[in-house]
Every structure is written in C-alpha cells, then in structure tokens.
Design a protein around this motif. Sequence first.
Motif, mmCIF file in Angstrom:
data_model
loop_
_atom_site.group_PDB
_atom_site.id
_atom_site.type_symbol
_atom_site.label_atom_id
_atom_site.label_comp_id
_atom_site.label_asym_id
_atom_site.label_seq_id
_atom_site.Cartn_x
_atom_site.Cartn_y
_atom_site.Cartn_z
ATOM 1 N N ARG A 1 -73.381 48.152 -46.202
ATOM 2 C CA ARG A 1 -72.730 47.042 -46.900
ATOM 3 C C ARG A 1 -72.699 47.304 -48.397
ATOM 4 O O ARG A 1 -73.689 47.726 -48.974
ATOM 5 C CB ARG A 1 -73.467 45.740 -46.624
ATOM 6 C CG ARG A 1 -73.324 45.310 -45.190
ATOM 7 C CD ARG A 1 -74.040 44.000 -44.958
ATOM 8 N NE ARG A 1 -73.886 43.654 -43.564
ATOM 9 C CZ ARG A 1 -73.253 42.576 -43.142
ATOM 10 N NH1 ARG A 1 -72.782 41.727 -44.013
ATOM 11 N NH2 ARG A 1 -73.121 42.336 -41.866
ATOM 12 N N ASN A 2 -71.539 47.038 -48.990
ATOM 13 C CA ASN A 2 -71.429 47.174 -50.435
ATOM 14 C C ASN A 2 -70.645 46.016 -51.054
ATOM 15 O O ASN A 2 -70.278 46.070 -52.208
ATOM 16 C CB ASN A 2 -70.806 48.526 -50.812
ATOM 17 C CG ASN A 2 -69.423 48.724 -50.242
ATOM 18 O OD1 ASN A 2 -68.868 47.853 -49.599
ATOM 19 N ND2 ASN A 2 -68.868 49.896 -50.465
ATOM 20 N N VAL A 3 -70.398 44.979 -50.269
ATOM 21 C CA VAL A 3 -69.714 43.782 -50.754
ATOM 22 C C VAL A 3 -70.638 42.603 -50.484
ATOM 23 O O VAL A 3 -71.074 42.388 -49.365
ATOM 24 C CB VAL A 3 -68.367 43.565 -50.034
ATOM 25 C CG1 VAL A 3 -67.702 42.292 -50.500
ATOM 26 C CG2 VAL A 3 -67.446 44.751 -50.237
ATOM 27 N N GLY A 4 -70.937 41.826 -51.506
ATOM 28 C CA GLY A 4 -71.845 40.713 -51.307
ATOM 29 C C GLY A 4 -71.529 39.537 -52.197
ATOM 30 O O GLY A 4 -70.745 39.628 -53.129
ATOM 31 N N GLY A 5 -72.138 38.426 -51.889
ATOM 32 C CA GLY A 5 -72.072 37.230 -52.703
ATOM 33 C C GLY A 5 -70.682 36.670 -52.929
ATOM 34 O O GLY A 5 -69.896 36.506 -52.000
ATOM 35 N N ALA B 1 -60.732 41.345 -43.820
ATOM 36 C CA ALA B 1 -61.566 42.247 -43.025
ATOM 37 C C ALA B 1 -62.741 42.791 -43.833
ATOM 38 O O ALA B 1 -63.875 42.816 -43.341
ATOM 39 C CB ALA B 1 -60.725 43.397 -42.486
ATOM 40 N N THR B 2 -62.486 43.202 -45.081
ATOM 41 C CA THR B 2 -63.587 43.737 -45.888
ATOM 42 C C THR B 2 -64.598 42.647 -46.230
ATOM 43 O O THR B 2 -65.794 42.928 -46.319
ATOM 44 C CB THR B 2 -63.075 44.405 -47.177
ATOM 45 O OG1 THR B 2 -62.331 43.464 -47.944
ATOM 46 C CG2 THR B 2 -62.225 45.621 -46.868
ATOM 47 N N GLY B 3 -64.123 41.425 -46.395
ATOM 48 C CA GLY B 3 -65.049 40.325 -46.652
ATOM 49 C C GLY B 3 -65.901 39.996 -45.445
ATOM 50 O O GLY B 3 -67.099 39.755 -45.568
ATOM 51 N N LEU B 4 -65.297 40.006 -44.285
ATOM 52 C CA LEU B 4 -66.046 39.694 -43.065
ATOM 53 C C LEU B 4 -67.018 40.814 -42.695
ATOM 54 O O LEU B 4 -68.122 40.553 -42.223
ATOM 55 C CB LEU B 4 -65.081 39.427 -41.902
ATOM 56 C CG LEU B 4 -64.256 38.151 -42.006
ATOM 57 C CD1 LEU B 4 -63.230 38.088 -40.879
ATOM 58 C CD2 LEU B 4 -65.156 36.918 -41.970
ATOM 59 N N MET B 5 -66.609 42.059 -42.912
ATOM 60 C CA MET B 5 -67.473 43.190 -42.568
ATOM 61 C C MET B 5 -68.531 43.458 -43.632
ATOM 62 O O MET B 5 -69.562 44.046 -43.347
ATOM 63 C CB MET B 5 -66.640 44.456 -42.361
ATOM 64 C CG MET B 5 -65.781 44.404 -41.132
ATOM 65 S SD MET B 5 -64.925 45.952 -40.788
ATOM 66 C CE MET B 5 -64.046 46.248 -42.300
ATOM 67 N N VAL C 1 -67.054 36.100 -50.566
ATOM 68 C CA VAL C 1 -66.413 34.796 -50.351
ATOM 69 C C VAL C 1 -64.976 34.810 -50.861
ATOM 70 O O VAL C 1 -64.060 34.328 -50.189
ATOM 71 C CB VAL C 1 -67.232 33.666 -51.023
ATOM 72 C CG1 VAL C 1 -66.476 32.355 -50.980
ATOM 73 C CG2 VAL C 1 -68.594 33.533 -50.366
ATOM 74 N N LEU C 2 -64.767 35.375 -52.050
ATOM 75 C CA LEU C 2 -63.414 35.444 -52.609
ATOM 76 C C LEU C 2 -62.485 36.271 -51.734
ATOM 77 O O LEU C 2 -61.317 35.914 -51.540
ATOM 78 C CB LEU C 2 -63.451 36.019 -54.026
ATOM 79 C CG LEU C 2 -63.955 35.090 -55.104
ATOM 80 C CD1 LEU C 2 -64.053 35.823 -56.432
ATOM 81 C CD2 LEU C 2 -63.061 33.872 -55.235
ATOM 82 N N GLY D 1 -68.185 54.096 -56.154
ATOM 83 C CA GLY D 1 -69.601 53.870 -56.401
ATOM 84 C C GLY D 1 -69.983 52.468 -56.815
ATOM 85 O O GLY D 1 -70.982 52.281 -57.485
ATOM 86 N N VAL D 2 -69.202 51.471 -56.411
ATOM 87 C CA VAL D 2 -69.495 50.084 -56.750
ATOM 88 C C VAL D 2 -70.260 49.435 -55.598
ATOM 89 O O VAL D 2 -69.967 49.675 -54.436
ATOM 90 C CB VAL D 2 -68.193 49.299 -57.031
ATOM 91 C CG1 VAL D 2 -68.472 47.827 -57.251
ATOM 92 C CG2 VAL D 2 -67.457 49.897 -58.211
ATOM 93 N N ASN D 3 -71.240 48.610 -55.922
ATOM 94 C CA ASN D 3 -72.005 47.896 -54.910
ATOM 95 C C ASN D 3 -72.322 46.503 -55.447
ATOM 96 O O ASN D 3 -73.083 46.363 -56.389
ATOM 97 C CB ASN D 3 -73.294 48.650 -54.574
ATOM 98 C CG ASN D 3 -74.032 48.029 -53.429
ATOM 99 O OD1 ASN D 3 -73.706 46.952 -52.950
ATOM 100 N ND2 ASN D 3 -75.055 48.719 -52.960
#
Length: 66
Positions: free
Chosen positions: A2-6, A43-47, A10-11, A57-59
């Motif tokens: 996982r590299n998408v959070g918070g 899809a990227t938000g749900l996954m 949601v956005l 390199g963003v997390n």
Amino acid sequence: MRNVGGIDRVLRIVVGAALILGFFIDGDGAYRWLYLLGIIPLATGLMGSCLIYKFIGVNTCPMEKR
C-alpha cells in the motif's frame, strides 16, 4: 504494498465515484466516455495502491516501512 492512505485515498474514491456517476447522468455527451476514467482513481483508492506512486517513490500511507 500500500502506498495510498488517508485523505488521498478518500479523495480518490470520491472523485472516481463522481466521474462514474457523471457517465450515467450525462446522457448523450460527445465525450461521455471520458467519465469512465473515474475507474482508475476509484480502483486505486479502494485498493490503496497506485502504480504511478510506486514509480516516482511517493507514499502517503501512514504505515511504517519495513
């Protein structure tokens, strides 16, 4: 991984869902199919994982790196 959070997550879900909803609301627009691009942020938000984030390199996920 996982590299998408918070807030980012949601956005992505909200924007993706809004774009897909726009596809159904805009009955006969010439570029109506562009609304289907909302599948990507949804899809990227749900996954919780974004391939582009991985390459640059963003997390934004608050989990600790191992």
